[in-house]
Motif scaffolding. Structure first.
Motif, PDB file in Angstrom:
ATOM      1  N   VAL A  57      14.962 -34.681  19.336  1.00 19.76           N
ATOM      2  CA  VAL A  57      14.541 -35.115  20.735  1.00 19.76           C
ATOM      3  C   VAL A  57      14.365 -33.636  21.238  1.00 19.76           C
ATOM      4  O   VAL A  57      15.023 -32.614  20.938  1.00 19.76           O
ATOM      5  CB  VAL A  57      16.044 -35.780  21.388  1.00 19.76           C
ATOM      6  CG1 VAL A  57      16.064 -37.195  21.136  1.00 19.76           C
ATOM      7  CG2 VAL A  57      17.106 -34.768  21.261  1.00 19.76           C
ATOM      8  N   GLY A  58      13.627 -33.799  22.410  1.00 18.35           N
ATOM      9  CA  GLY A  58      13.306 -32.646  23.382  1.00 18.35           C
ATOM     10  C   GLY A  58      11.864 -32.501  24.193  1.00 18.35           C
ATOM     11  O   GLY A  58      11.527 -33.638  24.220  1.00 18.35           O
ATOM     12  N   SER A  59      11.556 -31.362  24.509  1.00 17.95           N
ATOM     13  CA  SER A  59      10.467 -31.372  25.300  1.00 17.95           C
ATOM     14  C   SER A  59       9.167 -30.773  24.295  1.00 17.95           C
ATOM     15  O   SER A  59       8.920 -31.555  23.302  1.00 17.95           O
ATOM     16  CB  SER A  59      10.638 -30.423  26.460  1.00 17.95           C
ATOM     17  OG  SER A  59      11.182 -28.819  25.976  1.00 17.95           O
ATOM     18  N   ALA A  60       8.462 -29.792  24.829  1.00 18.50           N
ATOM     19  CA  ALA A  60       7.148 -29.560  24.053  1.00 18.50           C
ATOM     20  C   ALA A  60       7.462 -28.703  22.856  1.00 18.50           C
ATOM     21  O   ALA A  60       8.090 -27.442  23.171  1.00 18.50           O
ATOM     22  CB  ALA A  60       6.371 -29.078  25.117  1.00 18.50           C
ATOM     23  N   HIS A  61       7.167 -29.128  21.672  1.00 15.28           N
ATOM     24  CA  HIS A  61       7.256 -28.227  20.336  1.00 15.28           C
ATOM     25  C   HIS A  61       6.258 -28.257  19.588  1.00 15.28           C
ATOM     26  O   HIS A  61       5.300 -28.604  19.917  1.00 15.28           O
ATOM     27  CB  HIS A  61       8.713 -28.887  19.730  1.00 15.28           C
ATOM     28  CG  HIS A  61      10.017 -28.539  20.340  1.00 15.28           C
ATOM     29  ND1 HIS A  61      10.868 -27.481  19.775  1.00 15.28           N
ATOM     30  CD2 HIS A  61      10.654 -28.681  21.520  1.00 15.28           C
ATOM     31  CE1 HIS A  61      11.960 -27.356  20.686  1.00 15.28           C
ATOM     32  NE2 HIS A  61      11.531 -28.034  21.571  1.00 15.28           N
ATOM     33  N   GLY A  62       6.332 -27.333  18.650  1.00 15.60           N
ATOM     34  CA  GLY A  62       5.327 -27.169  17.604  1.00 15.60           C
ATOM     35  C   GLY A  62       5.714 -27.210  16.221  1.00 15.60           C
ATOM     36  O   GLY A  62       5.929 -28.246  15.615  1.00 15.60           O
ATOM     37  N   ILE A  63       5.767 -26.057  15.607  1.00 20.28           N
ATOM     38  CA  ILE A  63       5.895 -25.742  14.237  1.00 20.28           C
ATOM     39  C   ILE A  63       7.062 -26.387  13.511  1.00 20.28           C
ATOM     40  O   ILE A  63       7.134 -26.792  12.392  1.00 20.28           O
ATOM     41  CB  ILE A  63       5.487 -24.392  13.615  1.00 20.28           C
ATOM     42  CG1 ILE A  63       5.394 -24.495  12.125  1.00 20.28           C
ATOM     43  CG2 ILE A  63       6.669 -23.349  14.144  1.00 20.28           C
ATOM     44  CD1 ILE A  63       4.677 -23.021  11.668  1.00 20.28           C
ATOM     45  N   ASP A  64       8.300 -26.160  14.327  1.00 22.60           N
ATOM     46  CA  ASP A  64       9.540 -26.492  13.981  1.00 22.60           C
ATOM     47  C   ASP A  64       9.506 -28.068  13.605  1.00 22.60           C
ATOM     48  O   ASP A  64       9.916 -28.391  12.374  1.00 22.60           O
ATOM     49  CB  ASP A  64      10.414 -26.388  14.920  1.00 22.60           C
ATOM     50  CG  ASP A  64      10.188 -26.854  16.242  1.00 22.60           C
ATOM     51  OD1 ASP A  64       9.060 -27.308  16.581  1.00 22.60           O
ATOM     52  OD2 ASP A  64      10.939 -26.958  17.320  1.00 22.60           O
ATOM     53  N   VAL A  65       8.894 -28.998  14.485  1.00 21.68           N
ATOM     54  CA  VAL A  65       9.047 -30.397  14.209  1.00 21.68           C
ATOM     55  C   VAL A  65       7.858 -30.521  13.167  1.00 21.68           C
ATOM     56  O   VAL A  65       8.094 -31.564  12.293  1.00 21.68           O
ATOM     57  CB  VAL A  65       8.762 -31.230  15.672  1.00 21.68           C
ATOM     58  CG1 VAL A  65       8.595 -32.717  15.181  1.00 21.68           C
ATOM     59  CG2 VAL A  65       9.836 -30.848  16.486  1.00 21.68           C
TER      60      VAL A  65
ATOM     61  N   GLY B 132       3.877 -34.102  27.581  1.00 24.49           N
ATOM     62  CA  GLY B 132       4.736 -33.016  28.466  1.00 24.49           C
ATOM     63  C   GLY B 132       5.482 -33.611  29.300  1.00 24.49           C
ATOM     64  O   GLY B 132       6.146 -34.829  29.289  1.00 24.49           O
ATOM     65  N   GLY B 133       5.240 -33.283  30.660  1.00 25.63           N
ATOM     66  CA  GLY B 133       6.057 -33.887  31.865  1.00 25.63           C
ATOM     67  C   GLY B 133       5.164 -34.745  32.536  1.00 25.63           C
ATOM     68  O   GLY B 133       5.782 -35.178  33.718  1.00 25.63           O
ATOM     69  N   GLY B 134       4.050 -35.077  32.250  1.00 26.17           N
ATOM     70  CA  GLY B 134       3.134 -35.896  32.903  1.00 26.17           C
ATOM     71  C   GLY B 134       3.652 -37.269  33.419  1.00 26.17           C
ATOM     72  O   GLY B 134       3.114 -37.641  34.529  1.00 26.17           O
ATOM     73  N   CYS B 135       4.156 -38.020  32.679  1.00 29.07           N
ATOM     74  CA  CYS B 135       4.579 -39.459  32.914  1.00 29.07           C
ATOM     75  C   CYS B 135       5.590 -39.539  34.158  1.00 29.07           C
ATOM     76  O   CYS B 135       5.805 -40.576  34.721  1.00 29.07           O
ATOM     77  CB  CYS B 135       4.774 -40.414  31.956  1.00 29.07           C
ATOM     78  SG  CYS B 135       6.306 -40.514  31.328  1.00 29.07           S
ATOM     79  N   ASN B 136       6.451 -38.467  34.473  1.00 31.22           N
ATOM     80  CA  ASN B 136       7.132 -38.407  35.810  1.00 31.22           C
ATOM     81  C   ASN B 136       6.308 -37.597  36.725  1.00 31.22           C
ATOM     82  O   ASN B 136       6.287 -38.268  38.018  1.00 31.22           O
ATOM     83  CB  ASN B 136       8.786 -37.683  35.257  1.00 31.22           C
ATOM     84  CG  ASN B 136       9.272 -38.295  34.144  1.00 31.22           C
ATOM     85  OD1 ASN B 136       9.796 -37.592  33.471  1.00 31.22           O
ATOM     86  ND2 ASN B 136       9.756 -39.661  34.434  1.00 31.22           N
ATOM     87  N   LEU B 137       5.918 -36.533  36.566  1.00 27.41           N
ATOM     88  CA  LEU B 137       5.069 -35.644  37.600  1.00 27.41           C
ATOM     89  C   LEU B 137       4.212 -36.489  38.128  1.00 27.41           C
ATOM     90  O   LEU B 137       3.769 -36.297  39.313  1.00 27.41           O
ATOM     91  CB  LEU B 137       4.567 -34.419  36.913  1.00 27.41           C
ATOM     92  CG  LEU B 137       5.628 -33.353  36.559  1.00 27.41           C
ATOM     93  CD1 LEU B 137       5.239 -32.092  35.805  1.00 27.41           C
ATOM     94  CD2 LEU B 137       6.515 -32.727  37.720  1.00 27.41           C
ATOM     95  N   SER B 138       3.197 -37.377  37.359  1.00 26.40           N
ATOM     96  CA  SER B 138       2.042 -37.799  37.967  1.00 26.40           C
ATOM     97  C   SER B 138       2.543 -38.770  38.971  1.00 26.40           C
ATOM     98  O   SER B 138       1.898 -39.223  39.927  1.00 26.40           O
ATOM     99  CB  SER B 138       1.232 -38.680  36.917  1.00 26.40           C
ATOM    100  OG  SER B 138       1.911 -39.552  36.051  1.00 26.40           O
ATOM    101  N   ALA B 139       3.793 -39.335  39.163  1.00 25.67           N
ATOM    102  CA  ALA B 139       4.199 -40.279  40.052  1.00 25.67           C
ATOM    103  C   ALA B 139       4.528 -39.479  41.265  1.00 25.67           C
ATOM    104  O   ALA B 139       4.449 -39.980  42.605  1.00 25.67           O
ATOM    105  CB  ALA B 139       5.449 -40.986  39.432  1.00 25.67           C
ATOM    106  N   THR B 140       5.132 -38.243  41.183  1.00 23.46           N
ATOM    107  CA  THR B 140       5.523 -37.658  42.327  1.00 23.46           C
ATOM    108  C   THR B 140       4.830 -36.308  43.011  1.00 23.46           C
ATOM    109  O   THR B 140       5.336 -36.166  44.302  1.00 23.46           O
ATOM    110  CB  THR B 140       7.185 -37.086  42.315  1.00 23.46           C
ATOM    111  OG1 THR B 140       6.886 -36.471  41.075  1.00 23.46           O
ATOM    112  CG2 THR B 140       8.102 -38.331  41.815  1.00 23.46           C
ATOM    113  N   VAL B 141       3.989 -35.760  42.141  1.00 24.05           N
ATOM    114  CA  VAL B 141       3.408 -34.589  42.758  1.00 24.05           C
ATOM    115  C   VAL B 141       2.527 -34.856  43.902  1.00 24.05           C
ATOM    116  O   VAL B 141       1.709 -35.955  43.597  1.00 24.05           O
ATOM    117  CB  VAL B 141       2.634 -33.883  41.517  1.00 24.05           C
ATOM    118  CG1 VAL B 141       1.663 -32.674  41.855  1.00 24.05           C
ATOM    119  CG2 VAL B 141       3.626 -33.147  40.573  1.00 24.05           C
TER     120      VAL B 141
END
Lengths: 305, 276
Positions: A57-65, B132-141
């Motif tokens: 789980v997490g935000s934007a990742h790359g080579i680790d995952v 990334g953050g788009g599916c929340n941000l696109s609602a509120t920006v």
């Protein structure tokens, strides 16, 4: 093995023991992000130990995952992004595993993950977020639920708390008690540390409590289960102010990960038996080169070309 | 300065022009054209814009070059402060981000974008990186600027996205009003063929590059093309805008978004097609 108490005076241990705090099937929060300060020494050790069915789980990742997927260590991907941006594009192992149905896709969103971690930190049974309705991301998450605000009548999505089984974090400095110094961008490292049941930390260097305190404690000792000194523990991602990312090595992974044979050869070359071998394979000169970014902007630019 | 310039430079300038002075603006990671555009806007017509870097969350940095990855300390150069992840996304959630940039492997007429997957959900033909953050941000920006460098491929502007990652003006679940989104949704879309607005929540062609005609756009667009009454030719970059693009991105990271044929499209400062 014995799990270290969080109040133990000395949490220093070896990498194999630290990675042993991650069990098959665990929900794992990986620190850092994209090509920056990912806990790659721990990632490599999990691969050496043959971990299976991890739920990342997490935000934007790359080579680790991508490497963990290449090692067939992951069952569920709940990241907001896995890839190599404009640099190298799509993550090859991830793309292939997704196409074969070999990993469950539960793609999430940066803010959703953050709010779920906060719900865990706040001790709340859910937290409302805006957005997601209308996005197909909603359909990848049967655990989300639409609610109506009791005060305003607004439509919102309630998301459950996220308390990962274990957080893996690579920092700059730590003392033996587990006080950790990290510098911005922290991405989700602090939230992972507070929300997770176990916290495993590698650092570039172990230091005295005075030195860590003077640098600034980002993650306090009582959250941390184990600390390991792992120089170049984020390689090939960057770990500023020490070294920039190793673009050539990431390119080598991208090429290797084009097929199963290439992945096997990559792991055979670089992984066994330990991190000393890994650093030897990368080579002292190549590693030292990554530390020269601060000589001049021109030099820095050159290392990125 | 070489007055001959190419499509990648013009597109970055067009994107920059969608930014108003004083706006708080954010680009996502892996978005070199949007990133170049923001730095160009800040150094030309929008000096009071608040520029938030896409993955470091650095405020108003002045990097010497743009690296090929977004979470890099070179993007902290000259920044007075680096926001926390939490601070950036909270700004967005409460409606205090005025603009952000979104792109997609697929974009539909309402400005919904797909950066998640092409093909079926259980076994996608192509797993894209993710939103990334788009599916929340696109609602509120406050406002969204959409862009793509692949309109000409014929596969990007589609009637229906295989997967909606970020929400535009209308999704199968309803309109923005029905879904309760406070943000304004897509305001402009800049592509490698032309520029669009969204007057009724649906993309409408308003301007073209001088080497493209309406029929070419229609042929490359997978939905029924709406066209403004008077389609104009785009205004070419000024010398100052062009110089700034080259200063901001000396290594040409923006070019990684384009195919080689589009990189060969060249123009003069008078807005004429340049002969190779």
């Amino acid at each position: 093995m014995t799990v270290r108490r969080r109040t133990a005076d000395d949490k220093r241990c070896g990498l194999p023991e630290a990675a042993g705090l991650v069990a098959d099937g665990d929900v794992v929060a990986i620190g850092g992000g994209l090509s920056h300060r990912e806990p790659m020494a721990l990632v490599r050790e999990l691969i050496r130990q043959g971990r299976r069915d991890l739920h990342v789980v997490g935000s934007a990742h790359g080579i680790d995952v991508d490497q963990l997927i290449g090692a067939e260590a992951i069952g569920v991907v709940e990241q907001s992004y896995v890839g190599f941006e404009q640099d190298f594009g799509l993550a090859p192992a991830y793309r292939r595993a997704a196409g074969q149905g070999a990993v469950q896709l539960r793609e999430s969103c940066c803010y959703t993950i953050l709010q779920q971690l906060r719900a865990a930190e706040y001790g709340l049974p859910f937290i409302p977020v805006r957005g997601i309705i209308g996005s197909d991301v909603l359909h990848l998450h049967p655990e989300y639920s639409e609610i109506t605000c009791p005060f305003t009548g607004q439509r919102l999505i309630a998301v459950p708390p996220l308390a990962p089984d274990v957080a893996l974090i690579h920092g700059l400095l730590a003392d033996q008690h587990g006080n950790v110094h990290v510098r911005r961008p922290l991405v989700l490292d602090e939230r992972f540390a507070f929300a997770s049941r176990r916290v495993v930390v590698t650092v570039e260097r172990l230091a005295s409590s005075q030195e860590v305190s003077a640098a600034g404690v980002t993650i306090p000792y009582f959250l941390v289960d184990a600390v390991v000194e792992a120089p170049y523990g984020a390689h090939p991602t960057s770990c500023y102010p020490h070294y920039t990312y190793d673009r050539e090595h990431i390119a080598a992974w991208i090429a290797a990960a084009a097929g199963d044979e290439g992945i096997r050869e990559y792991f055979e070359t670089y992984l066994a038996p330990d991190e000393c071998h890994y650093r030897d394979q990368i080579g002292e000169a190549a590693l030292a080169r990554l530390r020269t970014f601060d000589e001049s902007p021109e030099r820095w630019q050159e290392l990125m070309a | 300065m070489n007055p001959r310039f190419t499509l990648d430079e013009w597109m970055c300038v067009e994107l920059a022009r969608t930014i108003g002075d004083g706006e708080i603006v954010f680009h996502g990671f892996g978005s070199p054209c949007a990133q170049v555009a923001m730095h160009v806007a800040k150094r030309t017509h929008a000096p009071h814009m608040v520029l938030i870097e896409g993955a470091t969350y650095a405020l108003d940095p002045v990097p010497a070059f743009l690296p090929p990855t977004s979470n890099d300390w070179s993007l902290l150069t000259g920044a007075p402060h680096v926001l926390r992840f939490e601070e950036l996304f909270d700004l967005g959630a409460r409606g205090d981000l005025d603009r952000m940039f979104l792109s997609g492997g697929q974009i539909d007429p309402y400005g919904n974008t797909n950066v998640s997957m092409i093909g079926p959900r259980d076994r996608p033909k192509v797993k894209l990186g993710g939103g990334g953050g788009g599916c929340n941000l696109s609602a509120t920006v406050g406002a969204l600027t959409i862009w793509t460098t692949r309109h000409g491929s014929g596969r990007t502007l589609v009637q229906r996205c295989d997967f909606i990652t970020d929400m535009g003006h209308r999704t199968p679940a309803g309109s923005r009003t029905e879904l309760g989104f406070p943000g304004g949704g897509p305001e402009a879309m800049i592509t490698d063929l032309g520029a669009f607005d969204f007057p009724e929540g649906r993309a409408r062609l308003t301007r073209l590059y001088p080497d493209v005609d309406v029929e070419a756009v229609r042929g490359a667009t997978g939905f029924e093309l709406e066209v403004a009454d008077r389609v104009q030719t785009m205004t070419p970059p000024t010398e100052a805008e062009l110089r700034t693009v080259r200063e901001v991105d000396p290594t040409g990271v923006r070019r990684s978004e384009f195919g080689s044929a589009d990189l060969a499209r060249a123009y003069t400062l008078h807005g004429e097609v340049a002969v190779a």
